[in-house]
Design a protein around this motif. Sequence first.
Motif, PDB file in Angstrom:
ATOM      1  N   GLY A   1      -0.163 -17.206 -12.646  1.00  0.00           N
ATOM      2  CA  GLY A   1       0.851 -17.152 -13.695  1.00  0.00           C
ATOM      3  C   GLY A   1       1.936 -16.129 -13.440  1.00  0.00           C
ATOM      4  N   ALA A   2       2.066 -15.683 -12.199  1.00  0.00           N
ATOM      5  CA  ALA A   2       3.100 -14.701 -11.870  1.00  0.00           C
ATOM      6  C   ALA A   2       4.482 -15.327 -11.980  1.00  0.00           C
ATOM      7  N   THR A   3       5.377 -14.634 -12.657  1.00  0.00           N
ATOM      8  CA  THR A   3       6.758 -15.109 -12.790  1.00  0.00           C
ATOM      9  C   THR A   3       7.644 -14.529 -11.695  1.00  0.00           C
ATOM     10  N   GLU A   4       7.199 -13.443 -11.074  1.00  0.00           N
ATOM     11  CA  GLU A   4       7.914 -12.847  -9.949  1.00  0.00           C
ATOM     12  C   GLU A   4       6.909 -12.587  -8.829  1.00  0.00           C
ATOM     13  N   VAL A   5       7.270 -12.966  -7.610  1.00  0.00           N
ATOM     14  CA  VAL A   5       6.385 -12.759  -6.473  1.00  0.00           C
ATOM     15  C   VAL A   5       7.161 -12.084  -5.357  1.00  0.00           C
ATOM     16  N   SER A   6       6.612 -11.005  -4.850  1.00  0.00           N
ATOM     17  CA  SER A   6       7.207 -10.256  -3.731  1.00  0.00           C
ATOM     18  C   SER A   6       6.176 -10.222  -2.611  1.00  0.00           C
TER      19      SER A   6
ATOM     20  N   ILE B   1      -0.265 -17.352  -0.532  1.00  0.00           N
ATOM     21  CA  ILE B   1       0.030 -16.325  -1.539  1.00  0.00           C
ATOM     22  C   ILE B   1       0.928 -16.899  -2.632  1.00  0.00           C
ATOM     23  N   ARG B   2       1.914 -17.694  -2.258  1.00  0.00           N
ATOM     24  CA  ARG B   2       2.789 -18.311  -3.276  1.00  0.00           C
ATOM     25  C   ARG B   2       1.984 -19.206  -4.223  1.00  0.00           C
ATOM     26  N   VAL B   3       1.077 -19.995  -3.671  1.00  0.00           N
ATOM     27  CA  VAL B   3       0.225 -20.858  -4.497  1.00  0.00           C
ATOM     28  C   VAL B   3      -0.654 -20.000  -5.410  1.00  0.00           C
ATOM     29  N   PHE B   4      -1.230 -18.933  -4.854  1.00  0.00           N
ATOM     30  CA  PHE B   4      -2.049 -18.030  -5.644  1.00  0.00           C
ATOM     31  C   PHE B   4      -1.228 -17.425  -6.789  1.00  0.00           C
ATOM     32  N   GLY B   5      -0.016 -16.986  -6.485  1.00  0.00           N
ATOM     33  CA  GLY B   5       0.840 -16.401  -7.512  1.00  0.00           C
ATOM     34  C   GLY B   5       1.114 -17.369  -8.647  1.00  0.00           C
ATOM     35  N   ALA B   6       1.367 -18.623  -8.306  1.00  0.00           N
ATOM     36  CA  ALA B   6       1.606 -19.637  -9.333  1.00  0.00           C
ATOM     37  C   ALA B   6       0.355 -19.852 -10.176  1.00  0.00           C
ATOM     38  N   ARG B   7      -0.792 -19.902  -9.552  1.00  0.00           N
ATOM     39  CA  ARG B   7      -2.049 -20.103 -10.295  1.00  0.00           C
ATOM     40  C   ARG B   7      -2.376 -18.907 -11.177  1.00  0.00           C
TER      41      ARG B   7
ATOM     42  N   LEU C   1      -4.433  -7.201   3.345  1.00  0.00           N
ATOM     43  CA  LEU C   1      -3.464  -7.738   2.388  1.00  0.00           C
ATOM     44  C   LEU C   1      -3.702  -6.992   1.098  1.00  0.00           C
ATOM     45  N   ARG C   2      -2.719  -6.248   0.637  1.00  0.00           N
ATOM     46  CA  ARG C   2      -2.851  -5.498  -0.616  1.00  0.00           C
ATOM     47  C   ARG C   2      -2.072  -6.215  -1.702  1.00  0.00           C
ATOM     48  N   LEU C   3      -2.802  -6.646  -2.723  1.00  0.00           N
ATOM     49  CA  LEU C   3      -2.206  -7.372  -3.841  1.00  0.00           C
ATOM     50  C   LEU C   3      -2.138  -6.463  -5.057  1.00  0.00           C
ATOM     51  N   CYS C   4      -1.045  -6.534  -5.755  1.00  0.00           N
ATOM     52  CA  CYS C   4      -0.908  -5.826  -7.019  1.00  0.00           C
ATOM     53  C   CYS C   4      -0.318  -6.818  -8.014  1.00  0.00           C
ATOM     54  N   LEU C   5      -1.036  -7.076  -9.067  1.00  0.00           N
ATOM     55  CA  LEU C   5      -0.573  -7.961 -10.129  1.00  0.00           C
ATOM     56  C   LEU C   5      -0.403  -7.089 -11.355  1.00  0.00           C
ATOM     57  N   CYS C   6       0.833  -7.013 -11.863  1.00  0.00           N
ATOM     58  CA  CYS C   6       1.057  -6.145 -13.004  1.00  0.00           C
ATOM     59  C   CYS C   6       1.937  -6.821 -14.052  1.00  0.00           C
TER      60      CYS C   6
ATOM     61  N   PRO D   1       8.497  -9.274 -20.171  1.00  0.00           N
ATOM     62  CA  PRO D   1       7.676 -10.459 -20.366  1.00  0.00           C
ATOM     63  C   PRO D   1       7.142 -11.035 -19.056  1.00  0.00           C
ATOM     64  N   ASP D   2       7.323 -10.311 -17.947  1.00  0.00           N
ATOM     65  CA  ASP D   2       6.992 -10.859 -16.632  1.00  0.00           C
ATOM     66  C   ASP D   2       5.642 -10.378 -16.125  1.00  0.00           C
ATOM     67  N   LEU D   3       4.999 -11.268 -15.377  1.00  0.00           N
ATOM     68  CA  LEU D   3       3.803 -10.925 -14.626  1.00  0.00           C
ATOM     69  C   LEU D   3       4.235 -10.913 -13.163  1.00  0.00           C
ATOM     70  N   ARG D   4       4.130  -9.753 -12.522  1.00  0.00           N
ATOM     71  CA  ARG D   4       4.645  -9.589 -11.170  1.00  0.00           C
ATOM     72  C   ARG D   4       3.507  -9.465 -10.156  1.00  0.00           C
ATOM     73  N   LEU D   5       3.639 -10.231  -9.089  1.00  0.00           N
ATOM     74  CA  LEU D   5       2.693 -10.153  -7.979  1.00  0.00           C
ATOM     75  C   LEU D   5       3.423  -9.563  -6.788  1.00  0.00           C
ATOM     76  N   SER D   6       2.852  -8.515  -6.242  1.00  0.00           N
ATOM     77  CA  SER D   6       3.405  -7.882  -5.050  1.00  0.00           C
ATOM     78  C   SER D   6       2.312  -7.871  -3.983  1.00  0.00           C
ATOM     79  N   VAL D   7       2.645  -8.359  -2.792  1.00  0.00           N
ATOM     80  CA  VAL D   7       1.672  -8.417  -1.698  1.00  0.00           C
ATOM     81  C   VAL D   7       2.297  -7.764  -0.468  1.00  0.00           C
ATOM     82  N   VAL D   8       1.553  -6.840   0.119  1.00  0.00           N
ATOM     83  CA  VAL D   8       1.994  -6.143   1.322  1.00  0.00           C
ATOM     84  C   VAL D   8       0.892  -6.253   2.365  1.00  0.00           C
ATOM     85  N   MET D   9       1.288  -6.603   3.573  1.00  0.00           N
ATOM     86  CA  MET D   9       0.334  -6.656   4.685  1.00  0.00           C
ATOM     87  C   MET D   9       0.436  -5.350   5.460  1.00  0.00           C
TER      88      MET D   9
END
Length: 139
Positions: free
Chosen positions: A130-135, A122-128, A86-91, A95-103
């Motif tokens: 503070g990600a405003t966009e999750v892919s 992953i959705r719960v992790f993204g919310a914790r 699972l590759r996570l990228c949080l950037c 004004p957005d914090l984006r989380l992208s996860v690829v398996m």
Amino acid sequence: MRRQIEHAIETPQRLRKAQRHPTEIERTVGVFCDRELAYALRRRCQDPNCILMSVWTRRPRLATASFELTLDLRLKPPHERARIELRLCLCLREPDLRLSVVMQGDREALGASCRERIREDIRVFGARAGATEVSIDLG
């Protein structure tokens, strides 16, 4: 840091402090991801209906406004040879914090229901985080 390295003889304490700072951030990010996502996935491993056997967190890679982290997923027999990452990228892109996860790897060995549970974690992790966009791309 480059300037401090050039002048290390004059300011060795400032250099050591500057070198410690990224290491502390890296450790903090790694601990956060391990506690908030890898732990949830490890709890899934205890479910007899889940094919996950273990989850390992690799060392994060930091950049100025982002980090990348890889989780290694190991599966129970008969799929123990399958390797899944699972590759996570949080950037931060103001004004957005984006989380992208690829398996990557043998996604099919996990099965659809296990992938859906991972997607929930992953959705719960993204919310914790503070990600405003999750892919999420789990296949």
